[in-house]
Every structure is written in C-alpha cells, then in structure tokens.
Design an enzyme around this catalytic site. Structure first.
Site, PDB file in Angstrom:
ATOM      1  N   ARG A  85       0.835  -1.189   0.000  1.00  0.00           N
ATOM      2  CA  ARG A  85       0.000   0.000   0.000  1.00  0.00           C
ATOM      3  C   ARG A  85       0.878   1.250   0.000  1.00  0.00           C
ATOM      4  NH1 ARG A  85      -2.093  -3.650   3.724  1.00  0.00           N
ATOM      5  NH2 ARG A  85      -4.239  -4.352   3.301  1.00  0.00           N
ATOM      6  N   LYS A 116      -2.170  -1.924   7.700  1.00  0.00           N
ATOM      7  CA  LYS A 116      -3.574  -1.500   7.789  1.00  0.00           C
ATOM      8  C   LYS A 116      -4.426  -2.497   8.559  1.00  0.00           C
ATOM      9  CE  LYS A 116      -7.512  -0.213   4.886  1.00  0.00           C
ATOM     10  NZ  LYS A 116      -7.998  -0.053   3.483  1.00  0.00           N
ATOM     11  N   HIS A 164      -3.404   3.589  -6.360  1.00  0.00           N
ATOM     12  CA  HIS A 164      -3.869   2.317  -5.800  1.00  0.00           C
ATOM     13  C   HIS A 164      -4.046   1.257  -6.881  1.00  0.00           C
ATOM     14  CE1 HIS A 164      -5.160   0.225  -2.221  1.00  0.00           C
ATOM     15  NE2 HIS A 164      -6.210  -0.257  -2.852  1.00  0.00           N
ATOM     16  N   ARG A 199      -1.424  -1.417  -6.996  1.00  0.00           N
ATOM     17  CA  ARG A 199      -1.592  -2.569  -6.090  1.00  0.00           C
ATOM     18  C   ARG A 199      -2.411  -3.658  -6.785  1.00  0.00           C
ATOM     19  NH1 ARG A 199      -1.472  -4.481  -0.804  1.00  0.00           N
ATOM     20  NH2 ARG A 199      -3.438  -5.044   0.196  1.00  0.00           N
ATOM     21  N   HIS A 232      -3.586  -9.285   2.193  1.00  0.00           N
ATOM     22  CA  HIS A 232      -5.028  -9.548   2.181  1.00  0.00           C
ATOM     23  C   HIS A 232      -5.329 -10.761   3.053  1.00  0.00           C
ATOM     24  CE1 HIS A 232      -4.717  -7.258  -1.687  1.00  0.00           C
ATOM     25  NE2 HIS A 232      -5.770  -6.684  -1.139  1.00  0.00           N
ATOM     26  N   TYR A 242      -9.169  -7.442  -5.763  1.00  0.00           N
ATOM     27  CA  TYR A 242      -7.945  -6.764  -6.172  1.00  0.00           C
ATOM     28  C   TYR A 242      -7.244  -7.456  -7.331  1.00  0.00           C
ATOM     29  CZ  TYR A 242      -7.721  -3.281  -2.468  1.00  0.00           C
ATOM     30  OH  TYR A 242      -7.945  -2.192  -1.668  1.00  0.00           O
TER      31      TYR A 242
END
Length: 272
Positions: A137, A162, A224, A227, A250, A259
């Site tokens: 990230r 995160k 983003h 990613r 994740h 994603y």
C-alpha cells in the site's frame, strides 16, 4: 463543540485511517446534519444525506461516510453515555460499487516510469517500482525504514500495517534494485519525504506521461491501481492465494478477488 468535532479530537488520532476520518468528518460538517441537534437526527435525515451524496460520489464513498457516522453515534452512545440511538442502523446502505478493474496496458508502465525519471522527485521511480513489484500500500511504502530492509534475505519487514498484522514482503530483483538506487537518508526512512509530496509528484508524472502520449495512455490511473496490478501479476506468475495473501496482506480470498484482474491472454496460454 459538535459530536463529530469531539470524535475527531479525541478518537480519530488513535486510528490508522486518521486522514480518511478527518476528510469524512470535514465533508459531513458541510451538510445540514452539522446544524442538527444529535437527539433530533433520525433515520429520515440520514437517508436524505445518503440520497444527496449518491448524486455526487460513488456508492462506496457514501458507504464509508455512513460507516463513519455510525461509528460516531456508537461512540456517543456507548462510551460517552449520551442517550441517543444510531440512526444509520435505521436506513438501507447503498450497494457496494463494482471493484475497479484498471490494469496497466501496453506501454503504460514504460511511459509512467519515464515520467517519474524526468520529474524533480529523485525517489519517485523507486517508489512506483516498489508498488508494482510488491503490491504494498502507499502508506506502507512511504513508511519503510532502512533497518526493516534485509538485503541478504531480499525482504522488507512491515511492523505496522492496515489490518493490524505485521508481515514480511519478499523482494524481486527489480524491487531490490529500486531500493539500492536510493540514497541513504539521515532519519532512517527509505523515502524521507512527506506523503503529500509523493502523491503530488505521482499525479504530475501521470499527467505528463498522459500528455506526451496525446491522451492515449494512463487515462484514469490512480496510485492504488498499481496494487491491483501487482496482485494480479503475482497470480499470473503462478503463486497460490495463500502465497499472494502473504505478500499483499489480504486476509481473505474475497478481498484478493476484488484486487485481482487476470489478463485473459495469459490464461489462454496456460490452457494451451
């Protein structure tokens, strides 16, 4: 002082997503909700706010703003002892928006990195390469410290992420080269610049590459999206979901699916 202001002053500084909460709070303070007494805010007022915002921004943005409001009401009710109900629970939440499917197209990576090299930000190319190679990230890359980079093992240790769990990210030869190209800073950070400066430099580079291509390349690209690109490439390299999750951070397969957008032509090659 309003309930939102008190929440932002007392609670928001303890959150990982502090900047996002401050932004949502500022947005809410611009609306009629900010002028209403807390015990007068009912589901109908929240529904009106929802419907108006849906005309201006995406479903996901509205969902996040409503979730923030809900957390504020729960703080008032449970922690501060206010005799209020949570009106957000009385309304229908917007349906989640479709996940973005933006991947780098032919020529876009080269154009972007060329613009990064031409920018005044000496660190920008390395920053972007790390995003594409590792799937980290933005905030994770910006916070990397030299002592967390293990050159011998070719890894980066992220002690604070995160989702609250530390993880170790493996480095490709290209990612390692991007790190070694950076000068050593006095404060120990890999990128000793403000996050806002990095974001601005990236946007300028995207715009420059877009202009040089006559508007053909990098349309609608966000940081983003890199990613998304990285996670998709990890799958295309043959890593299984558990391995990809260990790299990207994740926790669930459903999030990995949001994603990940595999290129059909690569799947065709596997089938044959």
């Amino acid at each position: 002082r309003s309930m939102v202001e008190r929440y932002v002053d007392e609670v928001t500084p303890t959150k990982k997503g502090e900047s996002q909460e401050r932004y949502r709070a500022a947005q809410i303070k611009k609306t009629n909700l900010a002028d209403m007494l807390i015990d007068r805010i009912e589901g109908a007022a929240i529904a009106t706010y929802r419907d108006q915002r849906l005309k201006e921004v995406s479903n996901n943005t509205v969902r996040l703003e409503l979730a923030f409001l809900s957390v504020v009401f729960e703080q008032c009710r449970r922690e501060w002892g206010w005799n209020v109900t949570n009106p957000v629970k009385q309304i229908r939440m917007p349906k989640p928006g479709k996940p973005r499917q933006r991947r780098l197209e032919a020529g876009e990576e080269e154009a972007l990195l060329s613009a990064c090299r031409a920018s005044g930000a000496y660190y920008l190319e390395s920053f972007v390469v790390l995003a594409i190679e590792t799937g980290m990230r933005f905030s994770e890359i910006a916070g990397v410290r030299r002592e967390h980079v293990n050159i011998a093992n070719r890894t980066i240790y992220l002690p604070d992420t995160k989702n609250g769990q530390a993880r170790t990210v493996p480095l490709s030869s290209r990612a390692l080269g991007a790190i070694q190209a950076l000068p050593v800073s006095i404060d120990g950070r890999l990128f000793p610049v403000k996050k806002g400066s990095v974001r601005s430099a990236f946007l300028i580079a995207v715009q420059k590459a877009k202009t040089l291509s006559g508007g053909v390349l990098l349309q609608g690209l966000r940081f983003h999206d890199l990613r998304h690109e990285a996670v998709s490439r990890l799958f295309e390299k043959g890593l299984n979901p558990i391995e990809v999750g260990m790299v990207s951070g994740h926790k669930t397969l459903s999030m990995l699916q949001r994603y990940t957008h595999l290129q059909a032509q690569n799947l065709t090659q596997k089938l044959n």
